[in-house]
Scaffold this motif. Structure first.
Motif, PDB file in Angstrom:
ATOM      1  N   GLN A   1       0.806  -1.216   0.000  1.00 37.42           N
ATOM      2  CA  GLN A   1       0.000   0.000   0.000  1.00 37.42           C
ATOM      3  C   GLN A   1       0.843   1.271   0.000  1.00 37.42           C
ATOM      4  OE1 GLN A   1      -2.365  -1.125   3.410  1.00 37.42           O
ATOM      5  NE2 GLN A   1      -4.100  -1.684   2.101  1.00 37.42           N
TER       6      GLN A   1
ATOM      7  N   PRO B   1      -2.794   2.031  -4.272  1.00 32.58           N
ATOM      8  CA  PRO B   1      -3.922   1.197  -3.851  1.00 32.58           C
ATOM      9  C   PRO B   1      -3.784  -0.217  -4.410  1.00 32.58           C
ATOM     10  CG  PRO B   1      -4.608   2.813  -5.498  1.00 32.58           C
ATOM     11  CD  PRO B   1      -3.176   3.108  -5.166  1.00 32.58           C
ATOM     12  N   LEU B   2      -4.256  -1.180  -3.639  1.00 33.20           N
ATOM     13  CA  LEU B   2      -4.180  -2.570  -4.059  1.00 33.20           C
ATOM     14  C   LEU B   2      -5.319  -2.891  -5.018  1.00 33.20           C
ATOM     15  CD1 LEU B   2      -3.398  -4.414  -0.720  1.00 33.20           C
ATOM     16  CD2 LEU B   2      -1.836  -3.324  -2.325  1.00 33.20           C
ATOM     17  N   GLU B   3      -5.048  -3.832  -5.900  1.00 39.42           N
ATOM     18  CA  GLU B   3      -6.083  -4.355  -6.781  1.00 39.42           C
ATOM     19  C   GLU B   3      -6.073  -5.866  -6.633  1.00 39.42           C
ATOM     20  OE1 GLU B   3      -7.162  -4.593 -11.482  1.00 39.42           O
ATOM     21  OE2 GLU B   3      -6.109  -2.827 -10.737  1.00 39.42           O
ATOM     22  N   ARG B   4      -7.207  -6.429  -6.360  1.00 43.94           N
ATOM     23  CA  ARG B   4      -7.288  -7.877  -6.164  1.00 43.94           C
ATOM     24  C   ARG B   4      -7.067  -8.614  -7.471  1.00 43.94           C
ATOM     25  NH1 ARG B   4     -11.603  -8.101  -1.553  1.00 43.94           N
ATOM     26  NH2 ARG B   4     -10.163  -7.511   0.097  1.00 43.94           N
ATOM     27  N   HIS B   5      -6.390  -9.741  -7.358  1.00 42.84           N
ATOM     28  CA  HIS B   5      -6.110 -10.569  -8.528  1.00 42.84           C
ATOM     29  C   HIS B   5      -7.426 -11.132  -9.066  1.00 42.84           C
ATOM     30  CE1 HIS B   5      -4.274 -13.553 -11.098  1.00 42.84           C
ATOM     31  NE2 HIS B   5      -3.116 -12.954 -10.892  1.00 42.84           N
TER      32      HIS B   5
ATOM     33  N   ASP C   1      -6.378 -10.076  -0.384  1.00 49.43           N
ATOM     34  CA  ASP C   1      -5.385  -9.121  -0.909  1.00 49.43           C
ATOM     35  C   ASP C   1      -4.084  -9.826  -1.266  1.00 49.43           C
ATOM     36  OD1 ASP C   1      -6.978  -6.833  -0.811  1.00 49.43           O
ATOM     37  OD2 ASP C   1      -6.491  -6.478   1.288  1.00 49.43           O
TER      38      ASP C   1
ATOM     39  N   HIS D   1      -5.494  -6.600 -18.644  1.00 52.85           N
ATOM     40  CA  HIS D   1      -6.386  -5.601 -18.047  1.00 52.85           C
ATOM     41  C   HIS D   1      -6.388  -4.332 -18.886  1.00 52.85           C
ATOM     42  CE1 HIS D   1      -7.741  -6.743 -13.881  1.00 52.85           C
ATOM     43  NE2 HIS D   1      -7.136  -7.818 -14.329  1.00 52.85           N
TER      44      HIS D   1
ATOM     45  N   HIS E   1      -5.869  -1.410 -17.818  1.00 50.79           N
ATOM     46  CA  HIS E   1      -4.924  -0.425 -17.292  1.00 50.79           C
ATOM     47  C   HIS E   1      -3.637  -1.132 -16.893  1.00 50.79           C
ATOM     48  CE1 HIS E   1      -7.301  -1.901 -13.882  1.00 50.79           C
ATOM     49  NE2 HIS E   1      -6.212  -1.746 -13.168  1.00 50.79           N
TER      50      HIS E   1
ATOM     51  N   ASN F   1      -0.539  -2.530 -14.853  1.00 52.03           N
ATOM     52  CA  ASN F   1      -0.146  -3.001 -13.531  1.00 52.03           C
ATOM     53  C   ASN F   1       1.233  -2.396 -13.254  1.00 52.03           C
ATOM     54  OD1 ASN F   1       0.270  -4.440 -11.170  1.00 52.03           O
ATOM     55  ND2 ASN F   1       0.906  -6.281 -12.234  1.00 52.03           N
TER      56      ASN F   1
END
Length: 139
Positions: free
Chosen positions: A62, A66-70, A82, A116, A118, A120
């Motif tokens: 963090q 911000p985290l993004e879940r797999h 997470d 995705h 966007h 990573n």
């Protein structure tokens, strides 16, 4: 920052090793900014001799955004989505031969989550159990 920072390798023009980082360190905004600056300037950070826990891995992640879940639900850690688990164990069907040596879990050069919409920007890897040979991660 109470931890130490040193070059990843004398032969490389990128990367830094951060030694001795703890959760107390990353509560300090100046330390958080210094870590972000190191990452932007040097591209790869390797954390050694510091705190190791699920909680710390999430908190450290963090620091960088911000985290993004797999999106692959099967790899999510139950009770802690997470985090994900990637593993290779003897008997896996995912055994490959490269340059005459068998290995498991090998994935060719790739960019995680490139499908995705966007980019990573990064990922934080933590080895819970390392292999006795191989186990190379390229940057």
């Amino acid at each position: 920052m109470s931890c130490r920072v040193e070059p990843l390798s004398p032969e490389l023009t990128f990367g830094r090793v951060v030694r001795g980082l703890t959760s107390t360190d990353i509560q300090d905004e100046a330390t958080r900014q210094a870590l972000r600056d190191l990452w932007i300037q040097h591209g790869v950070l390797v954390f050694r001799e510091g705190e190791i826990s699920d909680r710390f891995q999430i908190e450290l992640s963090q620091v960088f955004g911000p985290l993004e879940r797999h999106p692959v639900k099967e790899v999510l850690v139950e009770g802690n989505p997470d985090l994900i688990v990637l593993k290779s164990v003897p008997g896996d069907v995912n055994i490959v031969e490269i340059d005459g040596e068998e290995g498991g879990g090998w994935i060719g050069w790739h960019s995680d989550l490139s499908y995705h919409g966007h980019i990573n920007h990064g990922g934080l890897l933590r080895a819970l159990q390392v292999t006795s040979r191989g186990g190379v991660t390229g940057f």
